[in-house]
Structures are given as structure tokens and as C-alpha cells.
Write a protein that holds these residues in place. Structure first.
Motif, mmCIF file in Angstrom:
data_model
loop_
_atom_site.group_PDB
_atom_site.id
_atom_site.type_symbol
_atom_site.label_atom_id
_atom_site.label_comp_id
_atom_site.label_asym_id
_atom_site.label_seq_id
_atom_site.Cartn_x
_atom_site.Cartn_y
_atom_site.Cartn_z
ATOM 1 N N ILE A 155 0.851 -1.207 0.000
ATOM 2 C CA ILE A 155 0.000 0.000 0.000
ATOM 3 C C ILE A 155 0.880 1.249 0.000
ATOM 4 C CG2 ILE A 155 -1.666 1.318 1.349
ATOM 5 C CD1 ILE A 155 -2.844 -1.314 2.307
ATOM 6 N N GLY A 156 0.546 2.177 -0.888
ATOM 7 C CA GLY A 156 1.263 3.447 -0.974
ATOM 8 C C GLY A 156 2.426 3.452 -1.931
ATOM 9 N N GLU A 157 2.837 2.306 -2.436
ATOM 10 C CA GLU A 157 3.955 2.253 -3.369
ATOM 11 C C GLU A 157 3.504 2.714 -4.760
ATOM 12 O OE1 GLU A 157 6.145 -1.527 -1.131
ATOM 13 O OE2 GLU A 157 5.431 -1.715 -3.195
ATOM 14 N N ALA A 158 4.429 3.353 -5.484
ATOM 15 C CA ALA A 158 4.097 3.954 -6.782
ATOM 16 C C ALA A 158 4.840 3.229 -7.899
ATOM 17 C CB ALA A 158 4.466 5.442 -6.770
ATOM 18 N N TYR A 159 4.107 2.908 -8.963
ATOM 19 C CA TYR A 159 4.692 2.148 -10.066
ATOM 20 C C TYR A 159 4.131 2.634 -11.415
ATOM 21 C CZ TYR A 159 5.885 -1.081 -6.299
ATOM 22 O OH TYR A 159 6.367 -1.639 -5.134
ATOM 23 N N VAL A 160 4.793 2.170 -12.482
ATOM 24 C CA VAL A 160 4.299 2.348 -13.847
ATOM 25 C C VAL A 160 3.759 0.999 -14.305
ATOM 26 C CG1 VAL A 160 4.885 2.947 -16.223
ATOM 27 C CG2 VAL A 160 5.999 4.139 -14.323
ATOM 28 N N VAL A 161 2.472 0.974 -14.794
ATOM 29 C CA VAL A 161 1.862 -0.274 -15.252
ATOM 30 C C VAL A 161 1.280 -0.068 -16.655
ATOM 31 C CG1 VAL A 161 1.333 -1.073 -12.923
ATOM 32 C CG2 VAL A 161 -0.364 0.284 -14.187
ATOM 33 N N TYR A 162 1.017 -1.192 -17.324
ATOM 34 C CA TYR A 162 0.410 -1.201 -18.655
ATOM 35 C C TYR A 162 -0.815 -2.100 -18.590
ATOM 36 C CZ TYR A 162 4.976 0.667 -19.986
ATOM 37 O OH TYR A 162 6.117 1.429 -20.074
ATOM 38 N N GLY A 163 -1.818 -1.827 -19.449
ATOM 39 C CA GLY A 163 -3.009 -2.670 -19.410
ATOM 40 C C GLY A 163 -3.981 -2.412 -20.546
ATOM 41 N N ARG A 164 -5.102 -3.195 -20.488
ATOM 42 C CA ARG A 164 -6.189 -3.076 -21.451
ATOM 43 C C ARG A 164 -7.491 -2.932 -20.689
ATOM 44 N NH1 ARG A 164 -10.044 -6.505 -23.991
ATOM 45 N NH2 ARG A 164 -9.387 -8.246 -22.665
ATOM 46 N N VAL A 165 -8.321 -1.955 -21.098
ATOM 47 C CA VAL A 165 -9.602 -1.711 -20.428
ATOM 48 C C VAL A 165 -10.548 -2.861 -20.770
ATOM 49 C CG1 VAL A 165 -11.562 -0.147 -20.169
ATOM 50 C CG2 VAL A 165 -9.267 0.784 -20.539
ATOM 51 N N THR A 166 -11.110 -3.528 -19.751
ATOM 52 C CA THR A 166 -12.038 -4.652 -19.959
ATOM 53 C C THR A 166 -13.483 -4.262 -19.640
ATOM 54 O OG1 THR A 166 -11.606 -5.446 -17.715
ATOM 55 C CG2 THR A 166 -10.278 -6.378 -19.508
ATOM 56 N N GLN A 167 -13.688 -3.258 -18.771
ATOM 57 C CA GLN A 167 -15.055 -2.811 -18.468
ATOM 58 C C GLN A 167 -15.015 -1.359 -17.991
ATOM 59 O OE1 GLN A 167 -17.104 -5.033 -15.414
ATOM 60 N NE2 GLN A 167 -19.056 -3.950 -15.721
ATOM 61 N N PHE A 168 -15.772 -0.499 -18.679
ATOM 62 C CA PHE A 168 -15.905 0.890 -18.266
ATOM 63 C C PHE A 168 -17.277 1.351 -18.765
ATOM 64 C CE2 PHE A 168 -13.494 5.221 -18.042
ATOM 65 C CZ PHE A 168 -14.251 5.579 -16.936
ATOM 66 N N LYS A 185 4.879 -3.850 -21.016
ATOM 67 C CA LYS A 185 3.992 -3.641 -22.163
ATOM 68 C C LYS A 185 3.938 -4.897 -23.028
ATOM 69 C CE LYS A 185 3.432 -0.507 -26.098
ATOM 70 N NZ LYS A 185 4.006 0.656 -26.820
ATOM 71 N N HIS A 186 2.730 -5.262 -23.469
ATOM 72 C CA HIS A 186 2.531 -6.442 -24.309
ATOM 73 C C HIS A 186 2.167 -6.004 -25.730
ATOM 74 C CE1 HIS A 186 2.205 -9.778 -21.177
ATOM 75 N NE2 HIS A 186 2.426 -8.662 -20.468
ATOM 76 N N LYS A 187 2.569 -6.830 -26.709
ATOM 77 C CA LYS A 187 2.259 -6.547 -28.105
ATOM 78 C C LYS A 187 0.890 -7.128 -28.487
ATOM 79 C CE LYS A 187 7.026 -6.488 -29.822
ATOM 80 N NZ LYS A 187 7.972 -7.104 -30.794
ATOM 81 N N VAL A 188 0.236 -6.449 -29.385
ATOM 82 C CA VAL A 188 -1.052 -6.913 -29.895
ATOM 83 C C VAL A 188 -0.775 -7.851 -31.081
ATOM 84 C CG1 VAL A 188 -3.254 -6.242 -30.923
ATOM 85 C CG2 VAL A 188 -2.160 -4.773 -29.176
ATOM 86 N N GLU A 189 -1.342 -9.039 -31.025
ATOM 87 C CA GLU A 189 -1.173 -10.021 -32.098
ATOM 88 C C GLU A 189 -2.548 -10.556 -32.512
ATOM 89 O OE1 GLU A 189 1.469 -13.055 -30.781
ATOM 90 O OE2 GLU A 189 3.249 -11.743 -30.756
ATOM 91 N N TYR A 190 -2.881 -10.338 -33.790
ATOM 92 C CA TYR A 190 -4.132 -10.817 -34.360
ATOM 93 C C TYR A 190 -5.345 -10.243 -33.613
ATOM 94 C CZ TYR A 190 -0.807 -14.103 -36.364
ATOM 95 O OH TYR A 190 0.296 -14.680 -36.994
ATOM 96 N N GLY A 191 -5.236 -8.994 -33.174
ATOM 97 C CA GLY A 191 -6.353 -8.342 -32.491
ATOM 98 C C GLY A 191 -6.553 -8.807 -31.071
ATOM 99 N N PHE A 192 -5.506 -9.358 -30.495
ATOM 100 C CA PHE A 192 -5.616 -9.852 -29.129
ATOM 101 C C PHE A 192 -4.319 -9.521 -28.385
ATOM 102 C CE2 PHE A 192 -5.041 -13.205 -25.921
ATOM 103 C CZ PHE A 192 -6.223 -13.066 -25.213
ATOM 104 N N VAL A 193 -4.434 -9.175 -27.059
ATOM 105 C CA VAL A 193 -3.286 -8.917 -26.198
ATOM 106 C C VAL A 193 -3.536 -9.594 -24.854
ATOM 107 C CG1 VAL A 193 -4.182 -6.709 -25.327
ATOM 108 C CG2 VAL A 193 -1.721 -7.139 -25.279
ATOM 109 N N ASP A 194 -2.515 -10.161 -24.251
ATOM 110 C CA ASP A 194 -2.676 -10.943 -23.015
ATOM 111 C C ASP A 194 -1.988 -10.230 -21.837
ATOM 112 O OD1 ASP A 194 -3.236 -12.869 -21.183
ATOM 113 O OD2 ASP A 194 -1.685 -14.269 -21.861
ATOM 114 N N TYR A 195 -2.796 -9.471 -21.051
ATOM 115 C CA TYR A 195 -2.323 -8.911 -19.770
ATOM 116 C C TYR A 195 -2.878 -9.798 -18.660
ATOM 117 C CZ TYR A 195 -0.502 -4.680 -21.996
ATOM 118 O OH TYR A 195 0.240 -3.812 -22.772
#
Length: 254
Positions: A155-168, A185-195
Motif C-alpha cells: 500500500i502506498g507504493e508507486a509504479y508504472v503499469v500497462y493494461g487493457r480496459v475490460t469494463q468501463f 507492455k505487451h504486443k497486440v497479435e491478431y487483435g488480441f493482447v494478453d495482460y
């Protein structure tokens, strides 16, 4: 003429009284008041001063010279604020043989010089405390996996993260959304990315008004701990809860 009888020692003696017309005469003549001394005439010689009178005049002269010396010393002092106080005139008693004489010196004015006022001390301006700038640490995939496993320990630690929005949507509201997150960071392959990590991002400090589902992002976050919520299948799940400080859209899987 009356006859004088011989004194009989056995006969009582009576005091003799005088008639009122003849009061008794004092045995000594009355004292005369001393006449006031007459000033010496032009031809008379002055009587030399006695030793006591000379001492009195010497003391009086010394007091007068001291008063003039003090006044001259005060006149030459620096131009500083002064306060004066009149002291009672000192009285010196000089004894002349046969008669004490009091010699009173003239009143003496004492000048009290106040010390110069100290200049005000320059006060240093108060500086506002420095604000500590938060540093957001970059992670490896393994480091993020450890944080996602026990978020309450970070708790309270600060980081840089990467992701994909799944629900908003309306279910999450405008102040939170769900995303799959990783430390790299993950690459997009064939319209899909795995985070790998399902995460809830809340306490949005960044402007996310243009963010939609399937957007790819890079975000500066702080770990808030863990968060539990009910799933659509009627179960409950617990995920890391992250506070979004800033966010940048870097692509989309659509």
C-alpha cells in the motif's frame, strides 16, 4: 524706736514678711539683651577668618567647581537621548569654634544618557517546505506478479503499469473501471493482447473521459490494497485496487 530684744534661742523664729507696697528686690541686677553687632566703620579693621570658616569656604568652592565640571562634561557628550533628574542640594556642615555653620551647595542636575537603540535584526524569510516528488518505479513481469499476489503489503507504493480496459460502463460508473494489467507492455497479435492480472482502478486523478473498453494504456499508479466485488455469476472475487494518478492511451485492440 523699737526695742531690740536679745535673741532667745528657745523662742521660735518666724519668717519676715514684706508689705505689698515694697516688693522684694532681686539679689542681682537683670540681664540686658545683647545688642546687635554694628557694622564696622570705614576705619575699623576686619577680623581675620577663623580656621573653621576657611574650611567652610573651601568646601563650598569645591562643590561649585564640581557642579560646573559636571555640566561641561554633559555638554560634550554625544547626541543621544538623555533624561535629567534634579537632585536635592547636598548640605555640608562646617564647625567653626563656638558655632556650627551649614554650607549648601547649588542644586546639581544629573544627566542620564540612554544607550543607543539596537537596529532591528533582519529576519530570514520563511521558505515553504519542499514538496517531495513521487517517483513511479518501472517493474518487470515478475515484480508485478509479487505485488498482484499480496497488494495489501505494498500500500502506498508507486509504479508504472500497462493494461487493457475490460469494463468501463454504467455498472462501474465514471470513477472506476476494470482492466487487465502487467508491469510490462505487451504486443497486440491478431487483435488480441494478453495482460495477466484482473485489476480495479479507482480514485481517478487523471482525465479518463475519452477512455473506452479495449483501449490500451500506460498509467502511473499507487497501490491502495485489495478490493472484493461480486461477479455476474453470483460469486465474489478479490483483486488489486490501484489509484490512477496519470494515464495515457497508447493504442487499442479493435
Amino acid at each position: 524706736m523699737s526695742q531690740q530684744h536679745p535673741h532667745d534661742p528657745n523662742q521660735p523664729q518666724f519668717p519676715q514678711y514684706h508689705s505689698p507696697q515694697q516688693p522684694p528686690q532681686p539679689p542681682y541686677p537683670p540681664r540686658q539683651a545683647p545688642s546687635s553687632p554694628q557694622p564696622p566703620g570705614p576705619g575699623s579693621k576686619r577680623k581675620p577668618l577663623s580656621q573653621g570658616a576657611k574650611v567652610g569656604w573651601a568646601v563650598l568652592s569645591g562643590l561649585i567647581l564640581f557642579a560646573f565640571g559636571a555640566a561641561a562634561g554633559n555638554a560634550g557628550a554625544g547626541k543621544q537621548p538623555t533624561a535629567s533628574a534634579d537632585l536635592p542640594a547636598p548640605t555640608t556642615t562646617v564647625t567653626i569654634p563656638g558655632k556650627p555653620v551649614e554650607v549648601t551647595a547649588p542644586p546639581t542636575t544629573v544627566i542620564v544618557t540612554a544607550p543607543p537603540a539596537k537596529p532591528p535584526t533582519d529576519t530570514k524569510p520563511t521558505t515553504a517546505p519542499k514538496t517531495t516528488k513521487t517517483t513511479y518505479k518501472k517493474l518487470t513481469a515478475r515484480q508485478w506478479a509479487k505485488i498482484a499476489k499480496s497488494p495489501d503489503d505494498h500500500i502506498g507504493e508507486a509504479y508504472v503499469v500497462y493494461g487493457r480496459v475490460t469494463q468501463f460502463d454504467a455498472a462501474t460508473g465514471e470513477d472506476a473501471f476494470r482492466a487487465d494489467v502487467d508491469g510490462v507492455k505487451h504486443k497486440v497479435e491478431y487483435g488480441f493482447v494478453d495482460y495477466p492480472t484482473n485489476t480495479v482502478l479507482t480514485n481517478l486523478s487523471a482525465d479518463v473521459s475519452d477512455l473506452v473498453e479495449d483501449d490500451l494504456f500506460q498509467a502511473n499508479i499507487q497501490v491502495l490494497g485489495s478490493l472484493s466485488y461480486d461477479t455476474q455469476l453470483g460469486g465474489e472475487t478479490t483483486v488489486p485496487n490501484l489509484s490512477v494518478i496519470s494515464l495515457k492511451v497508447i493504442g487499442s485492440v479493435k
